[in-house]
Scaffold this motif. Sequence first.
Motif, PDB file in Angstrom:
ATOM      1  N   MET A 129      -5.489  14.586   5.682  1.00 47.67           N
ATOM      2  CA  MET A 129      -6.618  13.823   5.142  1.00 47.67           C
ATOM      3  C   MET A 129      -6.461  13.589   3.636  1.00 47.67           C
ATOM      4  O   MET A 129      -6.813  12.530   3.121  1.00 47.67           O
ATOM      5  N   TYR A 130      -5.928  14.587   2.935  1.00 44.64           N
ATOM      6  CA  TYR A 130      -5.648  14.435   1.504  1.00 44.64           C
ATOM      7  C   TYR A 130      -4.692  13.270   1.283  1.00 44.64           C
ATOM      8  O   TYR A 130      -4.903  12.410   0.420  1.00 44.64           O
ATOM      9  N   LEU A 131      -3.626  13.233   2.086  1.00 46.21           N
ATOM     10  CA  LEU A 131      -2.642  12.167   1.935  1.00 46.21           C
ATOM     11  C   LEU A 131      -3.215  10.817   2.355  1.00 46.21           C
ATOM     12  O   LEU A 131      -2.918   9.791   1.740  1.00 46.21           O
ATOM     13  N   LEU A 132      -4.022  10.812   3.418  1.00 45.15           N
ATOM     14  CA  LEU A 132      -4.578   9.556   3.908  1.00 45.15           C
ATOM     15  C   LEU A 132      -5.386   8.840   2.830  1.00 45.15           C
ATOM     16  O   LEU A 132      -5.239   7.635   2.627  1.00 45.15           O
ATOM     17  N   SER A 133      -6.242   9.581   2.123  1.00 49.33           N
ATOM     18  CA  SER A 133      -7.058   8.952   1.083  1.00 49.33           C
ATOM     19  C   SER A 133      -6.190   8.347  -0.016  1.00 49.33           C
ATOM     20  O   SER A 133      -6.488   7.261  -0.537  1.00 49.33           O
ATOM     21  N   ARG A 134      -5.086   9.007  -0.318  1.00 50.47           N
ATOM     22  CA  ARG A 134      -4.228   8.523  -1.398  1.00 50.47           C
ATOM     23  C   ARG A 134      -3.355   7.350  -0.974  1.00 50.47           C
ATOM     24  O   ARG A 134      -3.072   6.460  -1.782  1.00 50.47           O
ATOM     25  N   ILE A 135      -2.923   7.337   0.284  1.00 44.84           N
ATOM     26  CA  ILE A 135      -2.113   6.191   0.695  1.00 44.84           C
ATOM     27  C   ILE A 135      -2.987   4.948   0.878  1.00 44.84           C
ATOM     28  O   ILE A 135      -2.513   3.822   0.673  1.00 44.84           O
ATOM     29  N   PHE A 137      -5.453   4.188  -1.120  1.00 46.63           N
ATOM     30  CA  PHE A 137      -5.501   3.671  -2.491  1.00 46.63           C
ATOM     31  C   PHE A 137      -4.183   2.994  -2.838  1.00 46.63           C
ATOM     32  O   PHE A 137      -4.147   1.901  -3.412  1.00 46.63           O
ATOM     33  N   GLY A 138      -3.080   3.663  -2.503  1.00 45.52           N
ATOM     34  CA  GLY A 138      -1.769   3.119  -2.843  1.00 45.52           C
ATOM     35  C   GLY A 138      -1.489   1.801  -2.152  1.00 45.52           C
ATOM     36  O   GLY A 138      -0.970   0.857  -2.771  1.00 45.52           O
ATOM     37  N   VAL A 144      -2.363  -5.802  -3.816  1.00 42.77           N
ATOM     38  CA  VAL A 144      -2.695  -6.637  -4.979  1.00 42.77           C
ATOM     39  C   VAL A 144      -1.429  -6.997  -5.735  1.00 42.77           C
ATOM     40  O   VAL A 144      -1.224  -8.152  -6.129  1.00 42.77           O
ATOM     41  N   GLU A 145      -0.535  -6.013  -5.945  1.00 46.01           N
ATOM     42  CA  GLU A 145       0.709  -6.269  -6.679  1.00 46.01           C
ATOM     43  C   GLU A 145       1.568  -7.326  -5.984  1.00 46.01           C
ATOM     44  O   GLU A 145       2.197  -8.163  -6.630  1.00 46.01           O
TER      45      GLU A 145
END
Length: 213
Positions: A129-135, A137-138, A144-145
Amino acid sequence: MAGGAVRCSALLRAINALLLQRRYRAALAVLKGFRNGAVYGAKIRAPHALVMTFLFRTGSLREKLKSIAQATYTHSRNLAYFVFTYKGLMALQSRLQGKKIPFHSFFAACIGGWLVFGENNPINSQIVMYLLSRILFGLSRLAVEKGYIPQPKQDPFPLLAALVWGTVLWLFEYHRQTLQPSLQASMTYLYDDSNVWHDISDFLIYNKKPESK
């Protein structure tokens, strides 16, 4: 005594010479990855487990310390195994194909994730879950990039924060069984326990009155 020191010095020189051998670099990087995974897992899990156990867990001191040690060991071991598997598969793929390509990283991590973090337990659940939230965002920033979605004219973070907090409190109040246990415990402490008190002791000093022996 002097002979032992000489032998020890010679052994260290031999080890350092081996570590600098270019032909062993990939294999040694895998071993150091295992070491770093174990150390990092212990460093981030031990303080978290210590705080969460003494805040929310009942039981004797021995039981609490055992729980902290077990959580720290599990996190440390799993991260060490994952880094070892990932770096090993990366090195193997690069050797077989003669170069490194983006798919190698995805494939190696998928295999490592399946083998190491595939068991549904509290430690693995928290990490995923920690990784899911960050990916999420990523991937949003990457979209956008790359121009897949337009650059927002205003910072979208306030809206995101509102939706995240609105959703999690709605789930907690009406469907709390769907939330991860440690999150349930934290939110119970914040929102349910603050509704209960008997006098100044459990209003200001304690969350709950100590049990009288």
